[in-house]
Design a protein around this motif. Structure first.
Motif, PDB file in Angstrom:
ATOM      1  N   HIS A 189       0.822  -1.203   0.000  1.00 60.31           N
ATOM      2  CA  HIS A 189       0.000   0.000   0.000  1.00 60.31           C
ATOM      3  C   HIS A 189       0.861   1.260   0.000  1.00 60.31           C
ATOM      4  CE1 HIS A 189      -3.621  -2.252   0.318  1.00 60.31           C
ATOM      5  NE2 HIS A 189      -3.416  -2.682   1.550  1.00 60.31           N
ATOM      6  N   ARG A 190       1.961   1.244   0.745  1.00 61.86           N
ATOM      7  CA  ARG A 190       2.784   2.438   0.850  1.00 61.86           C
ATOM      8  C   ARG A 190       3.451   2.776  -0.473  1.00 61.86           C
ATOM      9  NH1 ARG A 190       4.453   6.036   4.427  1.00 61.86           N
ATOM     10  NH2 ARG A 190       6.596   6.756   4.479  1.00 61.86           N
ATOM     11  N   ARG A 191       3.793   1.760  -1.262  1.00 62.72           N
ATOM     12  CA  ARG A 191       4.475   1.985  -2.530  1.00 62.72           C
ATOM     13  C   ARG A 191       3.529   1.912  -3.726  1.00 62.72           C
ATOM     14  NH1 ARG A 191      10.064   1.889  -2.505  1.00 62.72           N
ATOM     15  NH2 ARG A 191      10.942   1.670  -0.427  1.00 62.72           N
ATOM     16  N   ASN A 192       2.224   1.994  -3.471  1.00 61.27           N
ATOM     17  CA  ASN A 192       1.268   2.051  -4.562  1.00 61.27           C
ATOM     18  C   ASN A 192       1.543   3.287  -5.422  1.00 61.27           C
ATOM     19  OD1 ASN A 192      -1.564   3.380  -5.424  1.00 61.27           O
ATOM     20  ND2 ASN A 192      -1.688   1.155  -5.575  1.00 61.27           N
ATOM     21  N   PRO A 193       1.617   3.139  -6.741  1.00 54.51           N
ATOM     22  CA  PRO A 193       1.984   4.298  -7.580  1.00 54.51           C
ATOM     23  C   PRO A 193       1.063   5.501  -7.404  1.00 54.51           C
ATOM     24  CG  PRO A 193       2.163   2.267  -8.835  1.00 54.51           C
ATOM     25  CD  PRO A 193       1.524   1.899  -7.536  1.00 54.51           C
ATOM     26  N   GLY A 194      -0.257   5.271  -7.323  1.00 51.57           N
ATOM     27  CA  GLY A 194      -1.171   6.390  -7.156  1.00 51.57           C
ATOM     28  C   GLY A 194      -0.942   7.122  -5.845  1.00 51.57           C
ATOM     29  N   ALA A 195      -0.834   6.360  -4.753  1.00 50.26           N
ATOM     30  CA  ALA A 195      -0.580   6.983  -3.452  1.00 50.26           C
ATOM     31  C   ALA A 195       0.782   7.667  -3.431  1.00 50.26           C
ATOM     32  CB  ALA A 195      -0.660   5.928  -2.355  1.00 50.26           C
ATOM     33  N   THR A 196       1.763   7.077  -4.100  1.00 50.02           N
ATOM     34  CA  THR A 196       3.096   7.673  -4.129  1.00 50.02           C
ATOM     35  C   THR A 196       3.093   8.996  -4.886  1.00 50.02           C
ATOM     36  OG1 THR A 196       4.093   5.469  -4.036  1.00 50.02           O
ATOM     37  CG2 THR A 196       5.493   7.264  -4.772  1.00 50.02           C
ATOM     38  N   LEU A 197       2.347   9.073  -5.989  1.00 46.35           N
ATOM     39  CA  LEU A 197       2.271  10.324  -6.735  1.00 46.35           C
ATOM     40  C   LEU A 197       1.616  11.429  -5.906  1.00 46.35           C
ATOM     41  CD1 LEU A 197       1.255   9.021 -10.278  1.00 46.35           C
ATOM     42  CD2 LEU A 197       3.436  10.052  -9.625  1.00 46.35           C
ATOM     43  N   ARG A 198       0.562  11.083  -5.163  1.00 42.42           N
ATOM     44  CA  ARG A 198      -0.080  12.085  -4.300  1.00 42.42           C
ATOM     45  C   ARG A 198       0.871  12.529  -3.198  1.00 42.42           C
ATOM     46  NH1 ARG A 198      -4.383   8.558  -5.439  1.00 42.42           N
ATOM     47  NH2 ARG A 198      -4.083   7.350  -3.534  1.00 42.42           N
ATOM     48  N   ARG A 199       1.616  11.582  -2.657  1.00 46.52           N
ATOM     49  CA  ARG A 199       2.579  11.915  -1.607  1.00 46.52           C
ATOM     50  C   ARG A 199       3.689  12.811  -2.158  1.00 46.52           C
ATOM     51  NH1 ARG A 199       4.105   7.138  -0.682  1.00 46.52           N
ATOM     52  NH2 ARG A 199       2.471   6.611   0.809  1.00 46.52           N
ATOM     53  N   LEU A 200       4.156  12.512  -3.357  1.00 47.92           N
ATOM     54  CA  LEU A 200       5.200  13.335  -3.972  1.00 47.92           C
ATOM     55  C   LEU A 200       4.727  14.765  -4.177  1.00 47.92           C
ATOM     56  CD1 LEU A 200       6.988  11.125  -6.653  1.00 47.92           C
ATOM     57  CD2 LEU A 200       8.063  12.464  -4.841  1.00 47.92           C
ATOM     58  N   GLU A 201       3.495  14.929  -4.602  1.00 47.47           N
ATOM     59  CA  GLU A 201       2.964  16.276  -4.813  1.00 47.47           C
ATOM     60  C   GLU A 201       2.949  17.061  -3.504  1.00 47.47           C
ATOM     61  OE1 GLU A 201      -1.037  18.400  -6.715  1.00 47.47           O
ATOM     62  OE2 GLU A 201      -0.808  16.213  -6.687  1.00 47.47           O
ATOM     63  N   ARG A 202       2.549  16.413  -2.427  1.00 42.29           N
ATOM     64  CA  ARG A 202       2.532  17.090  -1.125  1.00 42.29           C
ATOM     65  C   ARG A 202       3.943  17.426  -0.660  1.00 42.29           C
ATOM     66  NH1 ARG A 202       3.533  14.926   3.564  1.00 42.29           N
ATOM     67  NH2 ARG A 202       3.217  12.792   2.798  1.00 42.29           N
ATOM     68  N   LEU A 203       4.883  16.485  -0.816  1.00 46.28           N
ATOM     69  CA  LEU A 203       6.252  16.722  -0.371  1.00 46.28           C
ATOM     70  C   LEU A 203       6.918  17.837  -1.172  1.00 46.28           C
ATOM     71  CD1 LEU A 203       7.437  13.028   0.119  1.00 46.28           C
ATOM     72  CD2 LEU A 203       6.999  14.700   1.919  1.00 46.28           C
ATOM     73  N   GLN A 204       6.662  17.874  -2.452  1.00 51.46           N
ATOM     74  CA  GLN A 204       7.243  18.943  -3.272  1.00 51.46           C
ATOM     75  C   GLN A 204       6.691  20.306  -2.874  1.00 51.46           C
ATOM     76  OE1 GLN A 204       6.247  17.430  -7.111  1.00 51.46           O
ATOM     77  NE2 GLN A 204       8.030  16.065  -7.238  1.00 51.46           N
ATOM     78  N   ALA A 205       5.409  20.354  -2.503  1.00 50.21           N
ATOM     79  CA  ALA A 205       4.841  21.610  -2.004  1.00 50.21           C
ATOM     80  C   ALA A 205       5.500  22.008  -0.679  1.00 50.21           C
ATOM     81  CB  ALA A 205       3.333  21.476  -1.838  1.00 50.21           C
ATOM     82  N   ASP A 206       5.757  21.020   0.190  1.00 50.30           N
ATOM     83  CA  ASP A 206       6.443  21.317   1.456  1.00 50.30           C
ATOM     84  C   ASP A 206       7.854  21.831   1.212  1.00 50.30           C
ATOM     85  OD1 ASP A 206       4.233  20.537   2.878  1.00 50.30           O
ATOM     86  OD2 ASP A 206       4.955  18.508   3.286  1.00 50.30           O
TER      87      ASP A 206
END
Length: 447
Positions: free
Chosen positions: A275-292
């Motif tokens: 679940h943690r490395r699911n591509p969809g969830a990872t893309l959403r996480r990347l977007e948040r981290l890049q904003a941070d």
């Protein structure tokens, strides 16, 4: 020994003891007779000997004792030697000075409390501030690993301990950190441990529940639904057996519920990595981290601008930049790791959808539905909105007038407009054939 954030000994400071370092005024030069010294020796921290925390002090501050602070601008460590008057006052109130406690924070280990022993009441005082206890770790601040020190919670916890008579030392080092890959490996190992633990626990409870249920069935099976003969000599034994069976059934039901809960947690832990490395969830996480990361970069730029304008002291500038640099390094490390996960998924054949894959009139698959693309955007596709229940939703059969936006990370497939027309025509032909067949069968039955 106790700790208070640096720069808080002067009663004239307008920002208060819990204010950020960058908003505190410099410590004034000492004046003779304005402070007392109850220490027998100068304390030291990892940066060397500490310096006496001097400056104008109120009577209450002089009553508290003598403060020493580290000379390194990046270190928050300080020590309090309580005065004899303070100790006597605590003893008079029935709160004698207790064993010293130390609150430490590094990004590697998180926020930990050492020096506490069972029954000293420290854990009960710390629980309201999100501290928890573990047999292997001790008392720790939940969610503090791999993060910046929560100075507000740490300060509040230290104040609560001091109110109870504890001597508290706080040591914060933001420079000790581990890589994100090491943290992820540790989290995966702990997830595997949880899966093994809850799996074994579920098996034990399931076995016990089945045994108690079967034992209760054996007891009731002997009576075969026979009612209790109140005036018979067997009535007391019959009632005892029924009560025992009822108790066994209740215990079996409780243990079955616990077995189911543990089994669910074991399954969740087993699929943690997936679940943690699911591509969809990872893309959403990347977007948040890049904003941070962009937010931290803006904070770094504003800090430098404030220092150039004379709004920050050199000490505040250094402390703030060190903290922001650590945050930026952590974010860059984490973003790089998740980008590698996405690259690996693409190499393994996982399709990552984007605006170049769709045109208006195409259909996107989301879950079990196909939605017509009304407009292609940079991060989303515009589709018919509303809680449509049908498997195919288009402009022709939509029931709601408003539109919705579907992010690309939630798209699981695509059907072109031409393919959809072919599919719909095939379904219409099949429906027509089924209708003709049903009509012929009905005519035959009527004949």
């Amino acid at each position: 020994m106790e700790h208070e954030p640096r720069g808080c000994t002067s009663a004239a400071l307008p920002t208060g003891p819990n204010a950020p370092r960058e908003s505190r005024t410099p410590i004034p030069a000492p004046r003779e007779g304005t402070y007392v010294t109850d220490a027998t020796s100068t304390p030291e921290c990892r940066h060397g000997p500490m310096t006496l925390h001097t400056g104008d002090q109120s009577p209450a501050q002089r009553f508290t004792g003598t403060w020493y602070t580290c000379t390194d601008p990046t270190c928050w460590s300080s020590v309090l030697y309580p005065s004899a008057e303070l100790v006597a006052d605590l003893e008079a109130q029935g709160r004698p000075a207790k064993a010293p406690l130390t609150i430490t924070h590094t990004r590697t280990e998180g926020t930990l409390v050492s020096g506490s022993v069972k029954g000293d009441g420290a854990y009960e005082l710390l629980r309201p501030f999100r501290f928890r206890a573990s047999p292997s770790i001790g008392i720790y601040l939940r969610g503090s690993r791999d993060r910046r020190a929560d100075l507000y919670l740490i300060s509040q916890a230290a104040d609560a301990l001091r109110e109870a008579g504890h001597q508290v030392t706080v040591e914060i080092d933001e420079t000790q950190r581990r890589t994100f890959a090491e943290a992820e490996e540790d989290r995966a190992d702990r997830a595997a441990g949880r899966a093994e633990y809850f799996g074994a626990r579920a098996e034990r409870f399931q076995t016990s529940s089945d045994a108690k249920w079967e034992r209760g069935r054996e007891i009731t099976r002997g009576y075969a639904g026979e009612p209790v003969k109140v005036d018979h000599y067997s009535a007391n034994r019959h009632m005892r057996d029924l009560e025992r069976a009822h108790r066994l059934f209740g215990q079996s039901a409780q243990e079955q519920a616990e077995a189911d809960r543990c089994a669910d947690r074991a399954v969740t832990a087993e699929h943690y990595e997936q679940h943690r490395r699911n591509p969809g969830a990872t893309l959403r996480r990347l977007e948040r981290l890049q904003a941070d990361r962009r937010r931290v970069e803006r904070q770094q730029a504003r800090t430098v601008e404030d220092a150039e304008a004379g709004k920050l002291t050199v000490e505040a500038l250094v402390a703030t930049l060190i903290r922001l640099d650590a945050d930026h390094a952590d974010l860059c490390d984490e973003i790089g790791d998740w980008e590698r996960v996405i690259a690996q998924a693409e190499a393994e054949g996982v399709k990552l959808w984007g605006p170049g894959d769709f045109e208006p009139g195409d259909f996107v698959r989301s879950g079990s539905r196909l939605l017509e693309v009304l407009r292609v955007n940079k991060k989303t596709v515009t589709v018919p909105g509303g809680p449509e229940a049908g498997p195919i939703v288009s402009k022709a059969n939509r029931r709601y007038s408003f539109n919705g936006k579907l992010p690309y990370d939630k798209v699981t497939g695509r059907v072109s407009a031409e393919e959809m027309r072919t599919l719909l025509s095939e379904e219409q032909e099949k429906a027509a054939q089924d209708g003709n067949t049903a009509a012929r069968e009905q005519e035959q039955r009527n004949a």
